[in-house]
Design an enzyme around this catalytic site. Structure first.
Site, PDB file in Angstrom:
ATOM      1  N   ASP A 184       0.898  -1.104   0.006  1.00  0.00           N
ATOM      2  CA  ASP A 184       0.127  -0.107  -0.060  1.00  0.00           C
ATOM      3  C   ASP A 184       0.738   1.186  -0.093  1.00  0.00           C
ATOM      4  O   ASP A 184       1.534   1.510   0.967  1.00  0.00           O
ATOM      5  CB  ASP A 184      -1.002   0.199   1.290  1.00  0.00           C
ATOM      6  CG  ASP A 184      -1.812   1.192   1.203  1.00  0.00           C
ATOM      7  OD1 ASP A 184      -2.767   1.010   0.551  1.00  0.00           O
ATOM      8  OD2 ASP A 184      -1.602   2.175   1.921  1.00  0.00           O
ATOM      9  N   TYR A 212       3.282   9.838   0.647  1.00  0.00           N
ATOM     10  CA  TYR A 212       4.024   9.135   1.413  1.00  0.00           C
ATOM     11  C   TYR A 212       5.657   9.611   1.096  1.00  0.00           C
ATOM     12  O   TYR A 212       6.406   9.393   1.879  1.00  0.00           O
ATOM     13  CB  TYR A 212       3.900   7.576   1.703  1.00  0.00           C
ATOM     14  CG  TYR A 212       2.623   7.271   2.022  1.00  0.00           C
ATOM     15  CD1 TYR A 212       1.747   8.173   2.722  1.00  0.00           C
ATOM     16  CD2 TYR A 212       2.156   5.996   1.699  1.00  0.00           C
ATOM     17  CE1 TYR A 212       0.341   7.611   2.974  1.00  0.00           C
ATOM     18  CE2 TYR A 212       0.722   5.371   2.277  1.00  0.00           C
ATOM     19  CZ  TYR A 212      -0.033   6.481   2.814  1.00  0.00           C
ATOM     20  OH  TYR A 212      -1.249   5.895   3.425  1.00  0.00           O
ATOM     21  N   LYS A 219      -2.486   6.450  -4.407  1.00  0.00           N
ATOM     22  CA  LYS A 219      -3.493   7.215  -4.018  1.00  0.00           C
ATOM     23  C   LYS A 219      -3.468   8.692  -4.444  1.00  0.00           C
ATOM     24  O   LYS A 219      -2.347   9.247  -4.583  1.00  0.00           O
ATOM     25  CB  LYS A 219      -3.787   7.212  -2.582  1.00  0.00           C
ATOM     26  CG  LYS A 219      -3.839   6.105  -1.888  1.00  0.00           C
ATOM     27  CD  LYS A 219      -3.983   6.111  -0.174  1.00  0.00           C
ATOM     28  CE  LYS A 219      -3.714   4.662   0.343  1.00  0.00           C
ATOM     29  NZ  LYS A 219      -2.402   4.486   1.022  1.00  0.00           N
ATOM     30  N   HIS A 253      -7.580   9.603  -2.050  1.00  0.00           N
ATOM     31  CA  HIS A 253      -6.905   9.495  -1.064  1.00  0.00           C
ATOM     32  C   HIS A 253      -8.085  10.075   0.163  1.00  0.00           C
ATOM     33  O   HIS A 253      -7.994   9.284   1.244  1.00  0.00           O
ATOM     34  CB  HIS A 253      -5.777  10.013  -0.780  1.00  0.00           C
ATOM     35  CG  HIS A 253      -4.799   9.670   0.199  1.00  0.00           C
ATOM     36  ND1 HIS A 253      -3.589   9.725   0.313  1.00  0.00           N
ATOM     37  CD2 HIS A 253      -4.995   9.148   1.518  1.00  0.00           C
ATOM     38  CE1 HIS A 253      -2.918   9.151   1.496  1.00  0.00           C
ATOM     39  NE2 HIS A 253      -3.797   8.739   2.128  1.00  0.00           N
TER      40      HIS A 253
END
Ligand code: NDP
Length: 326
Positions: free
Chosen positions: A53, A58, A87, A120
């Protein structure tokens, strides 16, 4: 044979693709070196994880992609053995930016497609490359998402082969219904990825998702990591819960294994983030034991609708999802 092994620990999505029921999370506090995610993914793939994931926000897609490429190059896996999620970040939540943002992620990942692409957050920000656009008073600049058009842009990404499946994250039931009731809907979301653990078991949202053949994917299933500045600091530590610990002891398992197994047995796909080899291995050992119906009932009883991830930055946003009951 290989396909069967892959399907054994997978769930069939409403668009026909398969999603492994246990995934490795990759979101870490800022101070953690990016190289750690690369090592963790390599270890995880060696251990047997096939679901990873990730997300644009990130800021480690280069490392995620490098790790996957390495394990493909050394023959451990083929690209289609891996289920990779990315996302759409909130500042790309307008139809014109959806595909280009996915293409940007794919370039970083060195991949031609992701297996799953999620919106997201339902809370859009001012469009552009600034992740957290702020005004002169350092206030976040919100935007409203035209959910129907953004969803259509995701559908186009699926049709272009850039994402095998599409879904959402952090959506409440009402927001999910806005997509499901959209006129001309081509593809339903395959999943809604939300915070879900023993203290926030999301039973109502889960029931709704099941009724619509949408997978609920649990993030923060281990209680997340208070070192992340966006995680509430004053909550009890999930894995120290005394009831959870008694059940873990009874099965001679760890609290983390029981917390993950709980989700698998209630039909939830579960993510577990660890960058520590011992825990990456430990978290994968959840397919060879069974919680009893009484254990499950006791664990259900731990629910207290408590969030580790309130995302308070978005609390004033008109589309903040967590004011609804579910
Ligand atoms: P998790 O609940 O997965 O917990 C991660 C923390 O638990 C880390 O500090 C980790 O430490 C520790 N840990 C892992 N395994 C064990 C174990 N066996 N025993 C004790 N401690 C353990 O939190 P996350 O918030 O990371 O959520 C998982 C993933 O879900 C994310 O990484 C991300 O991919 C996704 N996510 C998505 C969100 C969304 O908005 N869609 C929001 C939040 C997460 P260590 O690494 O040191 O082992």
């Amino acid at each position: 044979m290989e396909m069967n092994a892959r399907r054994l620990f997978s769930v069939k999505l409403n668009d026909g693709y398969f999603m492994p029921t246990l995934g490795l999370g990759t979101s870490a506090p800022h101070e953690v070196a990016k190289s750690k995610v690369e090592e963790a993914i390599e270890t995880a793939i060696d251990v047997g994880y096939r679901h990873i994931d990730s997300a644009y926000v990130y800021l480690n897609e280069v490392e995620v992609g490098r790790a996957i490429q390495k394990k493909i190059a050394d023959g451990t896996v083929k690209r289609d053995d891996i289920f990779l999620t990315s996302k759409l970040w909130a500042s790309f939540s307008c139809p014109e930016l959806v595909q280009s943002s996915l293409e940007m992620s794919l370039r970083k990942l060195q991949l031609s497609y992701v297996d799953l692409f999620l919106i997201h957050f339902p809370t859009a920000l001012k469009p552009g490359e600034e992740i957290l656009p702020k005004d002169s008073h350092r206030k976040l600049i919100f935007d409203r998402m035209d959910l129907g058009s953004v969803w259509e842009a995701l559908e186009k990404c699926k049709e272009a082969g850039l994402a095998k499946s599409i879904g959402v994250s952090n959506f409440n039931c009402r927001q999910l219904k806005m997509i499901l009731n959209k006129s001309g809907l081509k593809y339903k979301p395959v999943c809604n990825q939300v915070e879900c653990h023993l203290y926030l078991n999301q039973s109502k949202l889960l029931e709704f998702c099941k009724s619509e053949d949408i997978v609920l994917t649990a993030c923060a299933a281990l209680g997340s990591d208070p070192r992340k500045h966006w995680v509430s600091q004053d909550n009890p530590v999930l894995l120290e819960d005394p009831v959870l610990n008694v059940i873990a002891e009874k099965h001679q398992r760890t609290p983390a294994q029981v917390a993950l197994r709980y989700q698998l047995q209630r039909g939830v796909v579960v993510l577990a983030k660890s960058f520590t080899e011992k825990r990456i291995r430990e978290n994968f050992q959840v397919f060879d034991f069974q919680l009893t119906p009484e254990d499950m009932e006791t664990l259900d009883g731990l629910n207290r609708n408590m969030r580790y991830l309130k995302f308070s930055l978005f609390a004033d946003h008109p589309d903040y999802p967590f004011y609804d009951e579910y």
